[in-house]
Each structure stands twice: as C-alpha cells, then as structure tokens.
Design a protein around this motif. Structure first.
Motif, PDB file in Angstrom:
ATOM      1  N   ILE A   1      14.277   6.485   8.130  1.00  0.00           N
ATOM      2  CA  ILE A   1      13.659   5.545   9.065  1.00  0.00           C
ATOM      3  C   ILE A   1      13.085   4.350   8.303  1.00  0.00           C
ATOM      4  N   GLY A   2      12.425   4.603   7.166  1.00  0.00           N
ATOM      5  CA  GLY A   2      11.945   3.497   6.349  1.00  0.00           C
ATOM      6  C   GLY A   2      13.076   2.610   5.863  1.00  0.00           C
ATOM      7  N   TRP A   3      14.196   3.230   5.455  1.00  0.00           N
ATOM      8  CA  TRP A   3      15.372   2.471   5.016  1.00  0.00           C
ATOM      9  C   TRP A   3      15.943   1.647   6.165  1.00  0.00           C
ATOM     10  N   LYS A   4      15.942   2.218   7.348  1.00  0.00           N
ATOM     11  CA  LYS A   4      16.516   1.533   8.515  1.00  0.00           C
ATOM     12  C   LYS A   4      15.756   0.253   8.838  1.00  0.00           C
ATOM     13  N   VAL A   5      14.431   0.267   8.726  1.00  0.00           N
ATOM     14  CA  VAL A   5      13.649  -0.888   9.160  1.00  0.00           C
ATOM     15  C   VAL A   5      13.312  -1.851   8.027  1.00  0.00           C
TER      16      VAL A   5
ATOM     17  N   LEU B   1      11.687   3.963   0.245  1.00  0.00           N
ATOM     18  CA  LEU B   1      10.813   4.474  -0.811  1.00  0.00           C
ATOM     19  C   LEU B   1       9.390   4.676  -0.300  1.00  0.00           C
ATOM     20  N   ALA B   2       8.887   3.700   0.455  1.00  0.00           N
ATOM     21  CA  ALA B   2       7.506   3.789   0.937  1.00  0.00           C
ATOM     22  C   ALA B   2       7.335   4.978   1.882  1.00  0.00           C
ATOM     23  N   MET B   3       8.198   5.107   2.878  1.00  0.00           N
ATOM     24  CA  MET B   3       8.056   6.195   3.851  1.00  0.00           C
ATOM     25  C   MET B   3       8.272   7.553   3.187  1.00  0.00           C
ATOM     26  N   GLY B   4       9.269   7.653   2.317  1.00  0.00           N
ATOM     27  CA  GLY B   4       9.538   8.929   1.662  1.00  0.00           C
ATOM     28  C   GLY B   4       8.413   9.362   0.746  1.00  0.00           C
ATOM     29  N   LEU B   5       7.892   8.418  -0.045  1.00  0.00           N
ATOM     30  CA  LEU B   5       6.799   8.746  -0.965  1.00  0.00           C
ATOM     31  C   LEU B   5       5.524   9.103  -0.213  1.00  0.00           C
ATOM     32  N   LEU B   6       5.215   8.348   0.838  1.00  0.00           N
ATOM     33  CA  LEU B   6       3.997   8.623   1.593  1.00  0.00           C
ATOM     34  C   LEU B   6       4.083   9.958   2.324  1.00  0.00           C
ATOM     35  N   PHE B   7       5.292  10.413   2.609  1.00  0.00           N
ATOM     36  CA  PHE B   7       5.451  11.729   3.224  1.00  0.00           C
ATOM     37  C   PHE B   7       5.161  12.844   2.221  1.00  0.00           C
ATOM     38  N   VAL B   8       5.428  12.580   0.938  1.00  0.00           N
ATOM     39  CA  VAL B   8       5.319  13.614  -0.093  1.00  0.00           C
ATOM     40  C   VAL B   8       3.961  13.607  -0.790  1.00  0.00           C
ATOM     41  N   LEU B   9       3.429  12.429  -1.110  1.00  0.00           N
ATOM     42  CA  LEU B   9       2.296  12.331  -2.031  1.00  0.00           C
ATOM     43  C   LEU B   9       1.020  13.023  -1.545  1.00  0.00           C
ATOM     44  N   PRO B  10       0.607  12.919  -0.266  1.00  0.00           N
ATOM     45  CA  PRO B  10      -0.628  13.624   0.129  1.00  0.00           C
ATOM     46  C   PRO B  10      -0.551  15.120  -0.111  1.00  0.00           C
TER      47      PRO B  10
ATOM     48  N   GLU C   1       2.423  -2.528   8.120  1.00  0.00           N
ATOM     49  CA  GLU C   1       2.317  -1.541   9.196  1.00  0.00           C
ATOM     50  C   GLU C   1       3.103  -0.285   8.847  1.00  0.00           C
ATOM     51  N   LEU C   2       4.281  -0.459   8.244  1.00  0.00           N
ATOM     52  CA  LEU C   2       5.067   0.690   7.820  1.00  0.00           C
ATOM     53  C   LEU C   2       4.271   1.559   6.852  1.00  0.00           C
ATOM     54  N   VAL C   3       3.556   0.938   5.915  1.00  0.00           N
ATOM     55  CA  VAL C   3       2.770   1.694   4.943  1.00  0.00           C
ATOM     56  C   VAL C   3       1.636   2.433   5.636  1.00  0.00           C
ATOM     57  N   ARG C   4       0.959   1.778   6.562  1.00  0.00           N
ATOM     58  CA  ARG C   4      -0.163   2.425   7.264  1.00  0.00           C
ATOM     59  C   ARG C   4       0.322   3.630   8.075  1.00  0.00           C
ATOM     60  N   VAL C   5       1.398   3.433   8.817  1.00  0.00           N
ATOM     61  CA  VAL C   5       1.900   4.527   9.650  1.00  0.00           C
ATOM     62  C   VAL C   5       2.477   5.643   8.778  1.00  0.00           C
ATOM     63  N   GLY C   6       3.184   5.274   7.700  1.00  0.00           N
ATOM     64  CA  GLY C   6       3.716   6.283   6.804  1.00  0.00           C
ATOM     65  C   GLY C   6       2.618   7.126   6.167  1.00  0.00           C
TER      66      GLY C   6
ATOM     67  N   ASP D   1       8.600   7.419  20.406  1.00  0.00           N
ATOM     68  CA  ASP D   1       7.910   7.289  21.688  1.00  0.00           C
ATOM     69  C   ASP D   1       6.873   6.168  21.693  1.00  0.00           C
ATOM     70  N   GLU D   2       6.020   6.119  20.652  1.00  0.00           N
ATOM     71  CA  GLU D   2       4.895   5.192  20.676  1.00  0.00           C
ATOM     72  C   GLU D   2       5.236   3.821  20.089  1.00  0.00           C
ATOM     73  N   ARG D   3       5.879   3.787  18.930  1.00  0.00           N
ATOM     74  CA  ARG D   3       6.108   2.508  18.260  1.00  0.00           C
ATOM     75  C   ARG D   3       7.517   1.956  18.446  1.00  0.00           C
ATOM     76  N   ARG D   4       8.457   2.796  18.850  1.00  0.00           N
ATOM     77  CA  ARG D   4       9.820   2.362  19.169  1.00  0.00           C
ATOM     78  C   ARG D   4      10.469   1.624  17.993  1.00  0.00           C
ATOM     79  N   TRP D   5      10.310   2.178  16.790  1.00  0.00           N
ATOM     80  CA  TRP D   5      10.981   1.599  15.627  1.00  0.00           C
ATOM     81  C   TRP D   5      12.474   1.898  15.671  1.00  0.00           C
ATOM     82  N   VAL D   6      12.822   3.096  16.134  1.00  0.00           N
ATOM     83  CA  VAL D   6      14.219   3.482  16.306  1.00  0.00           C
ATOM     84  C   VAL D   6      14.365   4.109  17.681  1.00  0.00           C
ATOM     85  N   SER D   7      15.588   4.141  18.178  1.00  0.00           N
ATOM     86  CA  SER D   7      15.830   4.711  19.494  1.00  0.00           C
ATOM     87  C   SER D   7      15.968   6.227  19.402  1.00  0.00           C
ATOM     88  N   GLU D   8      15.968   6.855  20.575  1.00  0.00           N
ATOM     89  CA  GLU D   8      16.162   8.312  20.635  1.00  0.00           C
ATOM     90  C   GLU D   8      17.494   8.705  20.022  1.00  0.00           C
ATOM     91  N   ASP D   9      18.561   7.986  20.367  1.00  0.00           N
ATOM     92  CA  ASP D   9      19.885   8.310  19.842  1.00  0.00           C
ATOM     93  C   ASP D   9      19.938   8.142  18.326  1.00  0.00           C
TER      94      ASP D   9
END
Length: 439
Positions: free
Chosen positions: A76-80, A87-96, A15-20, A44-52
């Motif tokens: 956020i990827g590191w946190k979860v 690595l997955a979240m950071g790379l998926l943010f950059v590669l497209p 799921e992390l890969v799909r959302v990333g 707001d939608e997936r609540r992986w981390v809190s607002e704070d």
C-alpha cells in the motif's frame, strides 16, 4: 485516463508516516487482526486504495514468503508513494513490535534464573498451547476445502512428525505438486481458471531486476561483514544464514515455521532450551507487529549465550538486529520486485495451485507444531525412539506437569468458550502460573 487515477485519495508523505506509525503501534491480534485494521484505516476511512485493489494485493501477498500483513502494508505504501512509501509503511509496521520484543527478550535473558519469572512463563507456555490449537482450527477451516487438500495436510503432518522430513522440503514439495495439479486437474485444489489479465505496456523486467539486485545486496551485506570479521564458526554467522534460509520458505505465517525453527534452535544449534520457544511465542503474541518477530527472540538468546568476543548484552543486541534484518529485508525485496507484475501474477493458475497446496501443507505443519509444543510443555522428559524409518519422541508419563495441564485447559475454555482475547488470556494464565507455582 491517468495511470494514477485508481488512487481514490493520495495522502502526502507526512500523512502516510503518521498513519503508518499508528497502524504499527496498534497491530495486535496476528495477521487477521492486522489486515482488518489496515482495511478499516486505509480502505474504509481514508480511501487510499479501493476494496478490489486491497483484496487483489492481499491475494498477491499470500503468494510470497514472509508475513502477509507486513507485505500488504508495504504494498500500500508502494502504491501511493513508490519505493519511499513502501519502505516507510513496511518499516513502521515492524519497528514498534521489534523494539518491544527486544526489550522483553533482554528482560527474559536477565531474569531467566528467577523463580517468579519461571512461574510467570509456566502459565504463558500453557496458554500458548490453546492459542496454537485455535490457529490450527482457523487455518484448517479456510484451507482444506477439497479432499486433495486434506490428503496434502495429512501427508505433511506424517512426514514431519514421524519421518522427520525437513520443513523446507515439505513446503517446496507441496508447491511443486500444486503447480502440477493446477495444470492438469485444478478442480482437485479448488483452483478456478481465470481470464488472462488485460495488461498493456512493456513487461517491467528492468524494475524487477533492479529491485532484486539492490535487495539481495542489502540482504547479504551484514552477513558478509560477519563472515569477514568473525568467521563462519561464530554464532552470528550461523544466525544470519539460518534465518536467511527461513525467510525464503516462510509461507503460511509464523506458526508454519515455528516447529522447524524450534527444533533447529533446540536440537540442532543448542541455542534454546526445551520450552523456551513457547515462551518466545507468548512474548510475540503480546506485542504489535508480525508474529514472525519471535525470530528476534531466538536470535537474541542465541547470541546472548555465546557472546565472545562481545559482552552478553551487546552480542544479544547484535543477534536480534541481524535476525530482524535477514528476516524482513527479503519481504521488501519481494514487494518491490513483483508488485509491477501484480495483475499478471494474480491470473497465473499454476501459482495459485502452488499456493493452495502450500496452504494445505501448512495445516499439517501447524498440527506438528501443536504436537511438538504439547509434548515439550506438558512433560519434563521425552525419550527419542526409532522404529525403523519412524522417529518418535515418547513422553515419560511420570514427568507430566499437572499445573501446566490445568492452566492449558483453562486457557482453552477462555479462548473457545468465553472467546476472550489473546492478550487477556495470556495475562490470566501468567497470574495462574504464579499462583500454582507455589503448590
């Protein structure tokens, strides 16, 4: 309480890969739009981390060199999911965005001699002027909350525009000044003292040192390969070293370093022609991902135009890959090294003061960028003039391109009055360039 119960909903890795991947493909609009997208999707939608947690991490990412939105995604990827998730979240943010701007850079290099292509970018360059002015006003509105910050911003602009002070010296000097002021007069920078963080357990020195050691080795590996096979005179070595240095001082986002990068690429190395930096920024504005991806455009053209012993397209590809590598590997290293210290860093007043002063200086840096772009886009000829210690590039008024001026004024109306989006504005201005080029 378990140490992981602060996670509201922990996704599985797939799921992390799909959302990333979804965020990476939709992350248009610069850091403000990208951060808002992540907040909606992940808080707001997936609540992986809190607002704070989200805001806490965003402040932390502002302390680091590099694009804060990409580093926030990495955190956020590191946190979860630990380092693998980061690595997955950071790379998926950059590669497209990297793939899109690579394709656009190849098209730009191949079609640069065509009349219609030059006309298209006539309008894009004019639109970039209004976009940079908008960025300047937005950042100034947030950053210059005290008279001291305004003085720092003005001093940075004067140092760059009139005395040609090197950009790294401006950033590092502002940071050092901010740390001193935060220790003695934090009110001058609007820095509020905070209570010491309540942290328990041993300090994570081991994890930090491992992350720095591994990250540094990965960072320099391609540079070592280029040096041993092609030598220190090859353009790929110069690209790698220059953008590695830039990665260390990239505070305040891409706009903060564009003028320095453009001046070095045009005047220092001769990689780009005047005005092409604005073309690259226009391309980067239309792609997802961090705006600092414009560095890839510069690396591609630099290697494309000095390809030996490779062909131009292979050399350009290698230059683009190397530039992206040395730009973003440090971003992962900072996150993996310092995330375990997040609570302690957030409550370090001297670091807050250094960041506040750097952010103020960035306003002056972007003002200098705006002036640099305006002169190089509006006028065909500039004459370097020295007045003692002051160095000025004075425009030849007879070389003013009225078409660029008209489109730039129109783009300002679209952005500031009609409040059209950046991509819409760029598209309209590109069409206007095609029309006016025939007059």
């Amino acid at each position: 309480m378990s140490e992981r119960t602060d996670l509201l909903n922990k996704p599985d890795f797939s799921e992390l890969v799909r959302v990333g991947a979804r965020i990476g493909c939709l992350s248009f609009g610069g850091p403000a739009g990208q951060i808002a997208l992540m907040h909606r999707e992940l808080v707001d939608e997936r609540r992986w981390v809190s607002e704070d947690q989200f805001l806490h991490a965003l402040n932390f990412c502002h302390l680091l060199p590099g694009p804060e939105a990409q580093q926030l995604a990495t955190w956020i990827g590191w946190k979860v999911h630990g380092n693998r998730g980061g690595l997955a979240m950071g790379l998926l943010f950059v590669l497209p965005g990297a793939a899109v701007i690579l394709a656009l850079s190849m098209l730009y290099a191949a079609a640069a001699g065509l009349g219609w292509f030059s006309a298209l970018f006539l309008g894009i360059k004019a639109a970039v002027l209004a976009i940079v002015v908008q960025a300047l006003l937005r950042i100034a509105g947030r950053a210059l909350g005290t008279p001291t910050k305004k003085i720092i911003a003005l001093a940075a602009f004067i140092g760059l525009a009139l005395f040609a002070v090197p950009f790294p010296a401006v950033v590092l000097g502002a940071g050092a000044l901010g740390m001193v002021l935060a220790a003695r007069r934090p009110d001058m920078l609007g820095v509020k003292s905070s209570a010491p963080a309540e942290t328990s357990g041993p300090r994570p020195w081991g994890a930090t040192m491992r992350a720095i050691a591994v990250g540094a080795m990965i960072w320099v590996l391609p540079l070592a390969l280029v040096l041993t096979t092609l030598g220190a005179d090859h353009v790929l070595w110069k690209i790698g070293v220059f953008f590695s240095q830039l990665a260390v001082v990239t505070f305040g986002g891409a706009y903060a370093v564009l003028a320095y990068m453009a001046q070095q690429a045009v005047d220092g190395f001769g990689w780009l022609r005047p005005g092409e930096m604005a073309d690259g920024l226009g391309l980067a504005e239309t792609t997802p991902g961090p705006l600092i991806m414009v560095t890839q455009f510069v690396g591609y053209l630099a290697a494309f135009r000095a390809p030996e012993p490779f062909g131009p397209y292979l050399a350009g590809l290698l230059g683009a890959i190397l530039t992206t590598w040395v730009t973003f590997v440090p971003c992962f290293m900072w996150i993996f090294a310092f995330s375990p210290w997040l609570d302690r860093l957030e409550n370090a007043p001297r670091l807050k003061g250094g960041l506040a002063a750097i952010t103020a200086a960035v306003v002056g840096v972007i003002a200098n960028l705006t002036l640099w772009f305006a002169l190089h886009v509006l006028f065909a000829r500039l004459t370097p003039t020295s007045l003692g210690a002051i160095t000025l590039d004075l425009p030849d008024l007879a070389s003013l391109d009225w078409r660029v001026l008209v489109i730039a004024l129109g783009s300002a109306v679209m952005i500031f009055r009609l409040r059209l989006g950046i991509i819409t504005t760029l598209g309209v201005c590109a069409l206007a360039g095609l029309v006016l080029a025939g007059i």
